[in-house]
Enzyme design. Structure first.
Site, PDB file in Angstrom:
ATOM      1  N   LEU A   9       0.838  -1.206   0.000  1.00 51.15           N
ATOM      2  CA  LEU A   9       0.000   0.000   0.000  1.00 51.15           C
ATOM      3  C   LEU A   9       0.870   1.253   0.000  1.00 51.15           C
ATOM      4  CD1 LEU A   9      -2.773  -1.031   2.554  1.00 51.15           C
ATOM      5  CD2 LEU A   9      -2.635  -1.462   0.095  1.00 51.15           C
ATOM      6  N   ARG A  16       2.254  14.066   6.758  1.00 54.36           N
ATOM      7  CA  ARG A  16       3.147  14.433   7.863  1.00 54.36           C
ATOM      8  C   ARG A  16       4.588  14.679   7.414  1.00 54.36           C
ATOM      9  NH1 ARG A  16       0.807   9.425  11.341  1.00 54.36           N
ATOM     10  NH2 ARG A  16       0.221   8.806   9.238  1.00 54.36           N
ATOM     11  N   GLN A  73      -5.695   4.003  -6.273  1.00 52.46           N
ATOM     12  CA  GLN A  73      -6.697   4.458  -5.306  1.00 52.46           C
ATOM     13  C   GLN A  73      -6.940   5.934  -5.618  1.00 52.46           C
ATOM     14  OE1 GLN A  73      -5.366   4.914  -1.255  1.00 52.46           O
ATOM     15  NE2 GLN A  73      -7.393   4.520  -0.395  1.00 52.46           N
ATOM     16  N   GLU A 154      -6.864   1.945  16.794  1.00 53.77           N
ATOM     17  CA  GLU A 154      -6.005   3.027  16.296  1.00 53.77           C
ATOM     18  C   GLU A 154      -5.819   4.103  17.367  1.00 53.77           C
ATOM     19  OE1 GLU A 154      -4.240   3.149  13.305  1.00 53.77           O
ATOM     20  OE2 GLU A 154      -4.878   1.078  13.519  1.00 53.77           O
ATOM     21  N   TYR A 384      35.806  26.030 -24.229  1.00 54.54           N
ATOM     22  CA  TYR A 384      34.504  26.649 -24.496  1.00 54.54           C
ATOM     23  C   TYR A 384      34.710  28.064 -25.003  1.00 54.54           C
ATOM     24  CZ  TYR A 384      29.662  28.041 -23.351  1.00 54.54           C
ATOM     25  OH  TYR A 384      28.366  28.478 -23.413  1.00 54.54           O
ATOM     26  N   ARG A 437      54.462  33.003 -25.729  1.00 57.22           N
ATOM     27  CA  ARG A 437      54.290  34.109 -24.787  1.00 57.22           C
ATOM     28  C   ARG A 437      55.220  35.208 -25.249  1.00 57.22           C
ATOM     29  NH1 ARG A 437      57.613  30.510 -20.686  1.00 57.22           N
ATOM     30  NH2 ARG A 437      59.688  31.334 -21.107  1.00 57.22           N
TER      31      ARG A 437
HETATM   32  C1  UD1 Z   1      -1.053   2.298  10.064  1.00 58.78           C
HETATM   33  C2  UD1 Z   1      -2.022   1.364  10.817  1.00 58.78           C
HETATM   34  C3  UD1 Z   1      -1.554   1.223  12.254  1.00 58.78           C
HETATM   35  C4  UD1 Z   1      -0.127   0.707  12.283  1.00 58.78           C
HETATM   36  C5  UD1 Z   1       0.803   1.620  11.478  1.00 58.78           C
HETATM   37  C6  UD1 Z   1       2.162   0.969  11.351  1.00 58.78           C
HETATM   38  C7  UD1 Z   1      -4.301   1.576   9.879  1.00 58.78           C
HETATM   39  C8  UD1 Z   1      -5.621   2.215   9.995  1.00 58.78           C
HETATM   40  N1  UD1 Z   1      -3.365   1.897  10.777  1.00 58.78           N
HETATM   41  O1  UD1 Z   1      -1.173   3.597  10.614  1.00 58.78           O
HETATM   42  O2  UD1 Z   1      -2.399   0.293  12.935  1.00 58.78           O
HETATM   43  O3  UD1 Z   1       0.327   0.637  13.637  1.00 58.78           O
HETATM   44  O4  UD1 Z   1       0.272   1.789  10.145  1.00 58.78           O
HETATM   45  O5  UD1 Z   1       3.073   1.809  10.712  1.00 58.78           O
HETATM   46  O6  UD1 Z   1      -4.125   0.775   8.993  1.00 58.78           O
HETATM   47  N2  UD1 Z   1      -2.242   4.268   2.464  1.00 58.78           N
HETATM   48  C9  UD1 Z   1      -2.886   4.192   1.247  1.00 58.78           C
HETATM   49  N3  UD1 Z   1      -4.072   4.829   1.094  1.00 58.78           N
HETATM   50  C10 UD1 Z   1      -4.686   5.520   2.099  1.00 58.78           C
HETATM   51  C11 UD1 Z   1      -4.023   5.601   3.338  1.00 58.78           C
HETATM   52  C12 UD1 Z   1      -2.808   4.950   3.498  1.00 58.78           C
HETATM   53  O7  UD1 Z   1      -2.393   3.576   0.311  1.00 58.78           O
HETATM   54  O8  UD1 Z   1      -5.785   6.059   1.868  1.00 58.78           O
HETATM   55  C13 UD1 Z   1      -0.933   3.600   2.621  1.00 58.78           C
HETATM   56  C14 UD1 Z   1       0.187   4.586   2.868  1.00 58.78           C
HETATM   57  O9  UD1 Z   1       0.793   4.969   1.648  1.00 58.78           O
HETATM   58  C15 UD1 Z   1       1.135   3.817   3.766  1.00 58.78           C
HETATM   59  C16 UD1 Z   1       0.253   2.789   4.448  1.00 58.78           C
HETATM   60  O10 UD1 Z   1      -0.965   2.746   3.735  1.00 58.78           O
HETATM   61  O11 UD1 Z   1       2.142   3.141   3.034  1.00 58.78           O
HETATM   62  C17 UD1 Z   1       0.009   3.159   5.923  1.00 58.78           C
HETATM   63  O12 UD1 Z   1      -0.659   4.432   5.968  1.00 58.78           O
HETATM   64  P1  UD1 Z   1      -0.382   5.481   7.104  1.00 58.78           P
HETATM   65  O13 UD1 Z   1      -1.269   6.641   6.888  1.00 58.78           O
HETATM   66  O14 UD1 Z   1       1.055   5.724   7.246  1.00 58.78           O
HETATM   67  O15 UD1 Z   1      -0.924   4.686   8.376  1.00 58.78           O
HETATM   68  P2  UD1 Z   1      -0.527   4.903   9.907  1.00 58.78           P
HETATM   69  O16 UD1 Z   1      -1.237   6.070  10.436  1.00 58.78           O
HETATM   70  O17 UD1 Z   1       0.931   4.880  10.044  1.00 58.78           O
HETATM   71 CA    CA Z   2       2.636   4.768   8.597  1.00 61.64          CA
END
Ligand code: UD1
Ligand code: CA
Length: 453
Positions: A9, A16, A73, A154, A384, A437
């Protein structure tokens, strides 16, 4: 191992990070962050890898490389929603192993352990957890009195009591494909941001009476990179791993924590590296010494070379050559064996033959130099004219006196000598001396005569 489809993902914006660039493209130890979990998945033997990207993330597609499928997505509605986008690719059963793109320290061994545990124990889902000193931001693991994992809560939804739990979700899951597809259909958006949480599948599976297991690992491996502080932490840990491997292979690092060797660089045995050296996608031979403060990028440095306080970009340096201090080798430079490229020397897009010396304060641009040439201090290849670039040739054994200008294109024959201070505009035949020279004029007693006027 049965069929295993990986889902990575990476569609999140990474708010952030406060960046215009997608989070997973920020580099950690020299490669885009996404490259690390991808490598772990490949090494763990995933049959198929699906990367979920956000809209317009072409750079991410390029970084992911060959053999990867992409699902898009279009709206970022949480990790559960991201996983849903991969559903059309999840065909043919087996298990799905899900990873986030922001977890660069994850290893293939751990991914395999999660998969193997799921298979061996007949679990519907196995997740990876770790105990963090500071679990803020991570989903906490809620277990029952027997230690079974019940659900993940969470940070944003946790009670004060739940926030005290240090065991948290690392975001590596191995789930049976048919069950995953069913769970994803049952997810509903959660406050405060109305996101679909992938983490909710744990509770859904438990409610359906399915078996959920957990593999516990160390927190270091499970560091999730959400901001630049975590990026720096993860990068430092990756570098430590890389440095450790080089030291195991016989490379001396005087101060490993202050040496920046990326994932792509290779270093020969008995090479010694001093602090402040940066190696990017480069190959260093055996028995070389890289003194403090050099950056070597996409270059090859031969065995037994020494490089000090220098910048070497897209260049090749032959064995036994010394570079620096304060030399700048720019792209397209090839230096032969046993050469000396000394202090304040810049070389660009030039070939320098074996044994040739450019010891100090010179610019060698667009030139082909033979062997055993001496280039005097302050020599400039004037390549150059303000519009076009020209090449010059200096044949083997030539001696270029100090402070010479070679107005390109010009050819200096084998063994020819150029008198110091010359500005050479025409070819010089082999074995001849060129002086270009004005002659020195001396007016004797000139001062006394002037004073008399
Ligand atoms: C997430 C987990 C949390 C875990 C933590 C570990 C959830 C709800 N929470 O939180 O339990 O402890 O990771 O690091 O799953 N992403 C998408 N599409 C979105 C949102 C996120 O592709 O709409 C992908 C991001 O690119 C990323 C990953 O999912 O690679 C995690 O997303 P992030 O927002 O970092 O989740 P955390 O808040 O860290
Ligand atoms: Ca994360």
């Amino acid at each position: 191992m049965e069929k295993c489809t990986a889902v990575l993902l990476a569609a999140g914006e990474g708010t952030r990070m406060k960046s215009t660039k997608p989070k997973v493209l920020h580099e950690a130890a020299g490669i885009p962050m996404i490259g690390w979990p991808l490598a772990a998945l490949r090494e763990a033997g995933a049959d198929k890898i699906i990367v979920v990207t956000g809209p317009g993330m072409q750079a991410l597609r390029d970084a992911a490389g060959e053999g990867v499928l992409f699902a898009e997505q279009t709206e970022r509605r949480g990790t559960g929603h991201a996983a849903m986008q991969a559903a059309p690719f999840l065909t043919g059963g087996g298990c799905a192993v899900i990873l986030p793109g922001d977890m660069p320290l994850i290893t293939a061994d751990t991914v395999k352990k999660v998969i193997d545990t799921a298979e061996a124990g007949g679990y519907a889902c196995v997740l990876l957890t770790a105990s963090y000193d500071n679990p803020t931001g991570y989903g906490r693991i809620i277990r029952d009195a027997q230690g079974n994992v019940l659900r993940i809560v969470e940070e944003a939804n946790a009670t004060a009591e739940e926030k005290k739990i240090r065991e948290a979700n690392a975001f590596v899951y191995c789930v049976r494909v048919p069950l995953l597809l069913e769970c994803l259909k049952k997810l509903s958006p959660k406050p405060p941001k109305n996101e679909y949480y992938l983490t909710d599948i744990v509770e859904i599976l438990n409610e359906a009476g399915e078996k959920v297991g957990a593999v516990v690992t160390d927190a270091e491996e499970c560091l999730g990179v959400n901001d630049r502080v975590q990026l720096a932490q993860a990068s430092a840990l990756l570098r430590r791993r890389i440095a450790g491997k080089h030291m195991e292979n016989g490379v001396t690092l005087i101060d490993p924590q202050n040496t920046y060797i990326d994932a792509k660089s290779k270093i020969g045995q008995d090479t010694v590296i001093y602090p402040g050296v940066i190696l990017e996608d480069s190959r260093i031979g055996e028995g070389a010494v890289l003194y403090q403060g050099s950056r070597i990028s996409k270059s090859v440095i031969g065995a037994g070379c020494t490089v000090q306080n220098s910048v070497v970009l897209e260049s090749e340096v032959g064995a036994g050559t010394t570079v620096g201090p304060y030399a700048y080798l720019r792209p397209g430079t090839q230096v032969g064996e046993g050469c000396r490229i000394g202090d304040f020397v810049e070389v660009k897009n030039s070939r320098i033959g074996a044994g040739t010396k450019v010891p100090h304060l010179s610019y060698v641009g667009d030139a082909d130099l033979g062997e055993k040439i001496n280039i005097g201090c302050g020599t400039v290849f004037v390549n150059y004219d303000g519009k076009r670039k020209f090449r010059s040739v200096v044949k083997s054994g030539a001696f270029i006196g100090c402070n010479t200008n070679l107005i390109s294109p010009v050819e200096i024959g084998e063994g020819a000598y150029i008198a110091a201070g010359s500005t050479i505009t025409k070819d010089v035949p082999p074995h001849s001396l060129a002086i270009a020279r004005s002659r020195q004029i001396v007016r004797t007693d000139w001062k006394d005569k002037r004073d008399e006027e």
